[in-house]
Design a protein around this motif. Structure first.
Motif, PDB file in Angstrom:
ATOM      1  N   MET A  40      -4.529 -46.094  -1.796  1.00 49.35           N
ATOM      2  CA  MET A  40      -5.456 -46.830  -0.941  1.00 49.35           C
ATOM      3  C   MET A  40      -6.657 -47.264  -1.787  1.00 49.35           C
ATOM      4  O   MET A  40      -7.144 -46.496  -2.610  1.00 49.35           O
ATOM      5  N   THR A  41      -7.102 -48.485  -1.552  1.00 48.07           N
ATOM      6  CA  THR A  41      -8.250 -49.041  -2.268  1.00 48.07           C
ATOM      7  C   THR A  41      -9.357 -49.358  -1.272  1.00 48.07           C
ATOM      8  O   THR A  41      -9.138 -50.098  -0.311  1.00 48.07           O
ATOM      9  N   ARG A  63      -4.526 -59.999  -6.214  1.00 45.15           N
ATOM     10  CA  ARG A  63      -3.740 -59.098  -5.375  1.00 45.15           C
ATOM     11  C   ARG A  63      -4.332 -57.700  -5.492  1.00 45.15           C
ATOM     12  O   ARG A  63      -4.645 -57.242  -6.595  1.00 45.15           O
ATOM     13  N   VAL A  64      -4.482 -57.045  -4.354  1.00 49.32           N
ATOM     14  CA  VAL A  64      -4.872 -55.641  -4.319  1.00 49.32           C
ATOM     15  C   VAL A  64      -3.763 -54.914  -3.564  1.00 49.32           C
ATOM     16  O   VAL A  64      -3.494 -55.236  -2.403  1.00 49.32           O
ATOM     17  N   GLU A  65      -3.133 -53.997  -4.260  1.00 50.61           N
ATOM     18  CA  GLU A  65      -1.936 -53.339  -3.742  1.00 50.61           C
ATOM     19  C   GLU A  65      -0.938 -54.421  -3.349  1.00 50.61           C
ATOM     20  O   GLU A  65      -0.568 -55.226  -4.198  1.00 50.61           O
ATOM     21  N   GLU A  66      -0.572 -54.521  -2.067  1.00 47.37           N
ATOM     22  CA  GLU A  66       0.406 -55.544  -1.661  1.00 47.37           C
ATOM     23  C   GLU A  66      -0.240 -56.720  -0.924  1.00 47.37           C
ATOM     24  O   GLU A  66       0.464 -57.525  -0.320  1.00 47.37           O
ATOM     25  N   ASP A 119      -4.397 -50.487   2.145  1.00 41.29           N
ATOM     26  CA  ASP A 119      -3.425 -49.416   1.952  1.00 41.29           C
ATOM     27  C   ASP A 119      -2.048 -50.053   1.933  1.00 41.29           C
ATOM     28  O   ASP A 119      -1.526 -50.420   2.980  1.00 41.29           O
ATOM     29  N   GLU A 120      -1.518 -50.242   0.733  1.00 43.34           N
ATOM     30  CA  GLU A 120      -0.281 -50.981   0.521  1.00 43.34           C
ATOM     31  C   GLU A 120      -0.434 -52.385   1.092  1.00 43.34           C
ATOM     32  O   GLU A 120      -1.207 -53.167   0.561  1.00 43.34           O
TER      33      GLU A 120
END
Length: 165
Positions: free
Chosen positions: A1-2, A72-75, A149-150
């Motif tokens: 998670m970011t 892009r951050v995670e997905e 989160d994803e």
């Protein structure tokens, strides 16, 4: 998670409370009208920072940033710019970008109006954190905090730092 801290329109004024409110974020995003390279440097020294320049930013900020930033951050595919608009009222030059690759999250600033809205037409979340600085007509300095989160954007918090005098 970011965890993300999102702000815009500081116009050379970086309120010290930004550091308190963004203490637990993983990265900071600034949606333009930073105002000075010094503000950008302070944010970068504090946390990893992604930013775009705004219409009021001078050469030092413009030379180090882009007008549009796709990442892009995670997905989650993100598109950030300063002058973007909102669902049904986007700036026309954005539509070809949306058609080429629609982001899941569209971030902009400029209006000094905090607005988070899901766009049913483009199937994307739009965020404008309002204005964190003192310049402009807004009556409250605002920020946003949220998590990615994803593929899920969640835990959105609106932060009202202070009313302007």
């Amino acid at each position: 998670m970011t965890r993300i801290g999102l702000l815009s329109d500081t116009h050379s004024y970086l309120d010290k409370r930004v550091f308190e409110y963004f203490a637990d974020v993983d990265e900071i995003w600034h949606a333009g009208d930073i105002g000075s390279f010094e503000v950008l440097q302070k944010l970068r020294m504090f946390k990893p920072t992604r930013a775009v320049y705004g219409n009021m930013d001078g050469g030092d900020v413009r030379y180090s940033l882009s007008e549009f930033y796709r990442f892009r951050v995670e997905e989650v595919n993100v598109l950030m710019t300063h002058i973007g608009g909102y669902p049904g009222h986007y700036n026309p030059w954005l539509l070809p970008m949306f058609q080429k690759e629609t982001p899941q999250l569209f971030v902009c600033g400029h209006s000094h109006i905090l607005k988070v809205q899901y766009d049913q037409t483009w199937k994307m979340l739009t965020m404008n954190p309002g204005a964190a600085g003192l310049e402009g007509w807004q009556t409250v300095q605002t920020l946003l905090r949220f998590s990615i989160d994803e593929a899920e954007i969640k835990d959105l918090e609106v932060v009202e730092m202070a009313k302007k005098h």
